[in-house]
Design a protein around this motif. Sequence first.
Motif, PDB file in Angstrom:
ATOM      1  N   LEU A 205     126.456  25.577 -13.588  1.00 25.44           N
ATOM      2  CA  LEU A 205     127.035  25.735 -14.928  1.00 25.44           C
ATOM      3  C   LEU A 205     127.235  24.380 -15.594  1.00 25.44           C
ATOM      4  O   LEU A 205     127.039  24.235 -16.801  1.00 25.44           O
ATOM      5  N   ASP A 206     127.597  23.385 -14.784  1.00 28.00           N
ATOM      6  CA  ASP A 206     127.819  22.041 -15.320  1.00 28.00           C
ATOM      7  C   ASP A 206     126.511  21.443 -15.839  1.00 28.00           C
ATOM      8  O   ASP A 206     126.480  20.815 -16.903  1.00 28.00           O
ATOM      9  N   ALA A 207     125.422  21.636 -15.068  1.00 24.99           N
ATOM     10  CA  ALA A 207     124.123  21.096 -15.485  1.00 24.99           C
ATOM     11  C   ALA A 207     123.645  21.779 -16.758  1.00 24.99           C
ATOM     12  O   ALA A 207     123.093  21.135 -17.660  1.00 24.99           O
ATOM     13  N   ARG A 208     123.855  23.082 -16.844  1.00 30.09           N
ATOM     14  CA  ARG A 208     123.434  23.820 -18.044  1.00 30.09           C
ATOM     15  C   ARG A 208     124.250  23.384 -19.262  1.00 30.09           C
ATOM     16  O   ARG A 208     123.722  23.275 -20.374  1.00 30.09           O
ATOM     17  N   LEU A 209     125.527  23.103 -19.051  1.00 29.74           N
ATOM     18  CA  LEU A 209     126.361  22.611 -20.145  1.00 29.74           C
ATOM     19  C   LEU A 209     125.846  21.255 -20.634  1.00 29.74           C
ATOM     20  O   LEU A 209     125.761  21.010 -21.844  1.00 29.74           O
ATOM     21  N   ASP A 210     125.491  20.380 -19.690  1.00 29.34           N
ATOM     22  CA  ASP A 210     124.957  19.067 -20.061  1.00 29.34           C
ATOM     23  C   ASP A 210     123.682  19.202 -20.885  1.00 29.34           C
ATOM     24  O   ASP A 210     123.497  18.508 -21.888  1.00 29.34           O
ATOM     25  N   VAL A 211     122.791  20.095 -20.454  1.00 29.79           N
ATOM     26  CA  VAL A 211     121.525  20.296 -21.170  1.00 29.79           C
ATOM     27  C   VAL A 211     121.773  20.819 -22.580  1.00 29.79           C
ATOM     28  O   VAL A 211     121.219  20.310 -23.562  1.00 29.79           O
ATOM     29  N   VAL A 212     122.609  21.837 -22.674  1.00 30.65           N
ATOM     30  CA  VAL A 212     122.916  22.432 -23.985  1.00 30.65           C
ATOM     31  C   VAL A 212     123.607  21.412 -24.885  1.00 30.65           C
ATOM     32  O   VAL A 212     123.306  21.312 -26.081  1.00 30.65           O
ATOM     33  N   PHE A 213     124.519  20.639 -24.301  1.00 31.25           N
ATOM     34  CA  PHE A 213     125.276  19.671 -25.101  1.00 31.25           C
ATOM     35  C   PHE A 213     124.353  18.588 -25.650  1.00 31.25           C
ATOM     36  O   PHE A 213     124.468  18.199 -26.818  1.00 31.25           O
ATOM     37  N   ARG A 214     123.443  18.092 -24.805  1.00 33.06           N
ATOM     38  CA  ARG A 214     122.495  17.071 -25.276  1.00 33.06           C
ATOM     39  C   ARG A 214     121.595  17.630 -26.369  1.00 33.06           C
ATOM     40  O   ARG A 214     121.308  16.959 -27.361  1.00 33.06           O
ATOM     41  N   LYS A 215     121.165  18.859 -26.192  1.00 35.57           N
ATOM     42  CA  LYS A 215     120.269  19.486 -27.165  1.00 35.57           C
ATOM     43  C   LYS A 215     120.975  19.740 -28.488  1.00 35.57           C
ATOM     44  O   LYS A 215     120.386  19.565 -29.566  1.00 35.57           O
ATOM     45  N   LYS A 216     122.227  20.145 -28.419  1.00 30.89           N
ATOM     46  CA  LYS A 216     122.976  20.505 -29.622  1.00 30.89           C
ATOM     47  C   LYS A 216     123.783  19.342 -30.215  1.00 30.89           C
ATOM     48  O   LYS A 216     124.427  19.519 -31.257  1.00 30.89           O
ATOM     49  N   LEU A 217     123.739  18.185 -29.559  1.00 30.37           N
ATOM     50  CA  LEU A 217     124.559  17.056 -30.008  1.00 30.37           C
ATOM     51  C   LEU A 217     124.319  16.671 -31.473  1.00 30.37           C
ATOM     52  O   LEU A 217     125.288  16.479 -32.222  1.00 30.37           O
ATOM     53  N   PRO A 218     123.056  16.544 -31.934  1.00 32.59           N
ATOM     54  CA  PRO A 218     122.851  16.223 -33.360  1.00 32.59           C
ATOM     55  C   PRO A 218     123.480  17.257 -34.287  1.00 32.59           C
ATOM     56  O   PRO A 218     124.083  16.903 -35.302  1.00 32.59           O
ATOM     57  N   GLU A 219     123.337  18.518 -33.933  1.00 37.18           N
ATOM     58  CA  GLU A 219     123.908  19.581 -34.764  1.00 37.18           C
ATOM     59  C   GLU A 219     125.440  19.533 -34.729  1.00 37.18           C
ATOM     60  O   GLU A 219     126.103  19.717 -35.765  1.00 37.18           O
ATOM     61  N   ILE A 220     125.994  19.251 -33.554  1.00 36.64           N
ATOM     62  CA  ILE A 220     127.454  19.148 -33.430  1.00 36.64           C
ATOM     63  C   ILE A 220     127.976  18.009 -34.296  1.00 36.64           C
ATOM     64  O   ILE A 220     128.951  18.164 -35.037  1.00 36.64           O
ATOM     65  N   ARG A 221     127.305  16.856 -34.214  1.00 36.33           N
ATOM     66  CA  ARG A 221     127.731  15.701 -35.023  1.00 36.33           C
ATOM     67  C   ARG A 221     127.603  15.980 -36.513  1.00 36.33           C
ATOM     68  O   ARG A 221     128.453  15.573 -37.305  1.00 36.33           O
ATOM     69  N   ARG A 222     126.522  16.663 -36.877  1.00 33.95           N
ATOM     70  CA  ARG A 222     126.309  16.968 -38.302  1.00 33.95           C
ATOM     71  C   ARG A 222     127.417  17.883 -38.842  1.00 33.95           C
ATOM     72  O   ARG A 222     127.928  17.666 -39.927  1.00 33.95           O
ATOM     73  N   LYS A 223     127.786  18.873 -38.034  1.00 35.97           N
ATOM     74  CA  LYS A 223     128.840  19.806 -38.476  1.00 35.97           C
ATOM     75  C   LYS A 223     130.216  19.145 -38.492  1.00 35.97           C
ATOM     76  O   LYS A 223     131.044  19.439 -39.344  1.00 35.97           O
ATOM     77  N   LEU A 224     130.449  18.236 -37.543  1.00 36.03           N
ATOM     78  CA  LEU A 224     131.749  17.586 -37.459  1.00 36.03           C
ATOM     79  C   LEU A 224     131.895  16.442 -38.464  1.00 36.03           C
ATOM     80  O   LEU A 224     132.920  16.303 -39.131  1.00 36.03           O
ATOM     81  N   PHE A 225     130.838  15.630 -38.586  1.00 36.07           N
ATOM     82  CA  PHE A 225     130.952  14.384 -39.356  1.00 36.07           C
ATOM     83  C   PHE A 225     130.035  14.326 -40.577  1.00 36.07           C
ATOM     84  O   PHE A 225     130.026  13.321 -41.296  1.00 36.07           O
ATOM     85  N   GLY A 226     129.216  15.384 -40.774  1.00 33.78           N
ATOM     86  CA  GLY A 226     128.361  15.393 -41.955  1.00 33.78           C
ATOM     87  C   GLY A 226     127.142  14.516 -41.868  1.00 33.78           C
ATOM     88  O   GLY A 226     126.517  14.200 -42.865  1.00 33.78           O
ATOM     89  N   GLN A 227     126.791  14.071 -40.659  1.00 31.53           N
ATOM     90  CA  GLN A 227     125.605  13.251 -40.508  1.00 31.53           C
ATOM     91  C   GLN A 227     125.102  13.363 -39.091  1.00 31.53           C
ATOM     92  O   GLN A 227     125.840  13.742 -38.195  1.00 31.53           O
ATOM     93  N   VAL A 228     123.818  13.014 -38.897  1.00 29.00           N
ATOM     94  CA  VAL A 228     123.244  13.029 -37.564  1.00 29.00           C
ATOM     95  C   VAL A 228     123.260  11.615 -37.053  1.00 29.00           C
ATOM     96  O   VAL A 228     122.659  10.724 -37.644  1.00 29.00           O
ATOM     97  N   ALA A 229     123.989  11.364 -35.964  1.00 29.16           N
ATOM     98  CA  ALA A 229     124.066  10.014 -35.416  1.00 29.16           C
ATOM     99  C   ALA A 229     122.761   9.638 -34.768  1.00 29.16           C
ATOM    100  O   ALA A 229     122.086  10.457 -34.153  1.00 29.16           O
ATOM    101  N   ALA A 230     122.399   8.352 -34.897  1.00 28.44           N
ATOM    102  CA  ALA A 230     121.148   7.893 -34.310  1.00 28.44           C
ATOM    103  C   ALA A 230     121.295   7.782 -32.807  1.00 28.44           C
ATOM    104  O   ALA A 230     122.350   7.557 -32.276  1.00 28.44           O
TER     105      ALA A 230
END
Length: 230
Positions: A205-230
Amino acid sequence: MNDADVSKQIQQMVRFIRQEAEEKANEISVSAEEEFNIEKLQLVEAEKKKIRQEYEKKEKQVDVRKKIEYSMQLNASRIKVLQAQDDVVNSMKEAASKDLLNVSQDHHAYKKLLKDLIVQSLLRLKEPAVLLRCRKDDLHLVEAVRESAGEEYAGKAKVHSPEIIVDTTVFLPPAPTHHNPHVSSCSGGVVLASRDGKIVCENTLDARLDVVFRKKLPEIRRKLFGQVAA
């Protein structure tokens, strides 16, 4: 010409010479004063030019320092903002990791999840025989779904049921605790490997969370901060 006339004439000549000398001296004095004033003006202008050049040089140096200081302050501010953003994102991931602990609480749902994770791992490995590792607390659940997971995989891959060897000597780390948060832990799931150990599928479950988090990180940042971090 008597002596009186000679004396008078000499006096006239002396006065003339003296007047000529005085006029010449005046001319020299005026000329010298003009040259002095010109030289003085040139020196003053040269000094003024030197002072202006020094001022412009110092002004440029001050301007450069201001730009450098501004750039450093801007970079420091950006770093602080990025650090604050990372703290928010990391806190979200930590919260999600804590929520993973609840997954294994529902034994019926978790048992089905373990079966699905095993089938998914088998489809990735495509090996006739595999070694399976799980948490010690999950051993009885894994043993309960091992055979049905192998059959489901065989039906999907259209192959014979694989040999699934459950490792009963080496287990995945236990669930994390508040007492030892930095100790190696596992929230659940399985790890499958080929018999020779060259191919490994980490499906915890931890590995799957890491994979999903890395994949969704740009979208998470965009929703939280209004931009995609480089």
